[in-house]
Design a protein around this motif. Structure first.
Motif, short mmCIF file in Angstrom:
data_model
loop_
_atom_site.label_atom_id
_atom_site.label_comp_id
_atom_site.label_asym_id
_atom_site.label_seq_id
_atom_site.Cartn_x
_atom_site.Cartn_y
_atom_site.Cartn_z
N PRO A 279 0.19 -1.32 0.24
CA PRO A 279 0.12 0.11 0.04
C PRO A 279 0.63 1.08 0.26
CG PRO A 279 -0.89 -1.31 0.96
CD PRO A 279 0.23 -2.29 1.54
N ILE A 280 2.23 1.12 0.94
CA ILE A 280 2.69 2.08 0.93
C ILE A 280 3.51 3.06 -0.73
CG2 ILE A 280 5.07 1.43 1.11
CD1 ILE A 280 5.83 3.89 3.28
N ILE A 281 3.73 1.94 -1.90
CA ILE A 281 3.99 2.25 -2.50
C ILE A 281 2.89 2.57 -3.64
CG2 ILE A 281 4.99 1.30 -4.96
CD1 ILE A 281 6.43 1.88 -2.40
N ASN A 282 1.49 1.92 -3.23
CA ASN A 282 0.33 2.73 -4.40
C ASN A 282 0.18 4.19 -3.87
OD1 ASN A 282 -0.01 0.16 -5.17
ND2 ASN A 282 -1.57 -0.64 -3.80
N ASP A 283 0.80 4.34 -2.54
CA ASP A 283 0.89 5.46 -2.34
C ASP A 283 1.30 6.93 -2.88
OD1 ASP A 283 -1.32 5.21 -0.35
OD2 ASP A 283 0.56 5.38 1.08
N LEU A 284 2.02 6.80 -2.85
CA LEU A 284 3.97 7.22 -4.85
C LEU A 284 3.19 6.94 -5.91
CD1 LEU A 284 5.96 8.00 -5.40
CD2 LEU A 284 7.08 6.15 -5.49
N LYS A 285 1.98 5.66 -6.39
CA LYS A 285 1.76 5.96 -7.84
C LYS A 285 0.28 7.03 -7.68
CE LYS A 285 -0.96 2.64 -10.62
NZ LYS A 285 -1.10 1.36 -10.85
N PHE A 286 -0.24 7.30 -6.19
CA PHE A 286 -1.57 7.51 -6.46
C PHE A 286 -1.49 9.31 -6.49
CE2 PHE A 286 -4.76 10.32 -4.01
CZ PHE A 286 -5.88 9.91 -4.83
N ILE A 287 0.47 9.31 -5.97
CA ILE A 287 0.39 11.37 -5.86
C ILE A 287 0.70 11.52 -7.82
CG2 ILE A 287 1.94 12.58 -5.88
CD1 ILE A 287 1.90 11.30 -2.87
#
Length: 322
Positions: A279-287
């Motif tokens: 999920p923490i990498i998905n945060d980067l993807k979302f930004i």
């Protein structure tokens, strides 16, 4: 010849002016008074002379010893040896383009002037504008490598792939890497004893503002596909408060950068706290998606894994690599 009135020539001597004993005493007293008055005036003047106030004490490391010499030496090393295309040529060579050539003397002066005699807790991006202008450097598209919590590994990679650039592989990053610096508003000298700490003293200190400023420029100049090396063996693999999360990803230009490619690397024999599916990498993807920049991710990018395994050739995880 007769002696004039008031003169009593002594046999064997030329006529001259002879003071009485009383006159001599008076003259001596007068000289003593004048000398004493001069000494008092000098002492008072010294006491009233404006003295440089002592440097304020902070919680951070003081200016790196021999700071100005290191800055100048690194500038010459970078422009004369590592990237000679940036060398400042003689004015006798008018065919050379001066837009890309760097004057290390001017760069050193601009660096010092950016923080000397200024409040070290009131530094601003504007202080470094001349320095940015003098060190402007364009890196080719597809060659920018960002990093977060993976300093050593990212630079091991760019030392092998010399056509790739981290911020520290550019002129300004190379000059300042690992150094500390600050001054004081009431002094023209550097503070070698201590400098403001970002968390304990103030955010707007000369070193922190500098790295935010040059990191912003590095991101703004990036183009094509760019890379970031992340540490998958720690809890904050992507940290929104890091320079990468706070400054760099928000200054990538969607019209220039087509894709950010993340390489999530894990320590040899270390824990796998996060991977590309976390999920923490998905945060980067979302930004990035909100900024219209596409995103791809790869765990343990093979070329960098090679570098890790060179130091750990006997580890079981390296058996399929080496």
């Amino acid at each position: 010849m007769k002696a004039s009135a008031g003169f009593s020539p002594v046999p064997g001597e030329e006529p001259g002016c002879h003071l009485s004993k009383k006159a001599k005493v008076c003259l001596g007293i007068l000289l003593c008074v004048l000398v004493a008055g001069t000494i008092v005036a000098v002492v008072v003047g010294v006491l009233k002379w404006p003295r440089t106030p002592p440097h304020r004490e902070w919680n951070g490391t003081g200016t790196t010893p021999h700071f100005s010499e290191i800055v100048l030496g690194r500038c010459y090393t970078y422009t004369q040896v590592l990237r000679p295309e940036l060398r400042l040529y003689s004015t006798k060579q008018p065919e050379k383009s001066f837009e890309t050539h760097k004057d290390c003397g001017q760069i050193g002066k601009a660096f010092m002037n950016a923080f000397l005699s200024k409040d070290p807790c009131n530094s601003s991006e504007q202080d470094y504008q001349l320095l940015l202008k003098l060190t402007n450097q364009t890196t080719p598209c597809h060659t920018n490598v960002f990093w977060s919590k993976s300093n050593q590994l990212a630079h091991q990679y760019t030392r092998v792939r010399q056509d790739m650039f981290t911020l520290e592989d550019t002129l300004m990053g190379y000059i300042a890497d690992g150094l500390d610096w600050c001054g004081d508003a009431g002094s023209s000298e550097m503070n070698y004893q201590s400098c403001p700490h970002r968390r304990k003293d103030c955010i707007n200190n000369p070193t922190s503002v500098f790295w935010d400023t040059v990191s912003k420029r590095f991101a703004e100049n990036a183009c094509g596909v760019v890379q970031v090396v992340l540490n998958g063996s720690i809890s904050n693999t992507f940290d929104e408060n890091s320079t990468f999360g706070r400054v760099e990803i928000h200054n990538l230009h969607p019209g220039k950068v087509s894709r950010l490619q993340a390489w999530v690397m894990h320590d040899i024999g270390g824990v796998h706290s996060h991977s590309c599916s976390s999920p923490i990498i998905n945060d980067l993807k979302f930004i990035l998606s909100k900024r219209n920049i596409s995103f791809t991710c790869q765990d343990d990018y093979r070329p960098i894994k090679f570098l890790q395994c060179v130091k750990n050739p006997d580890h079981s995880s390296c058996s399929s690599i080496i």
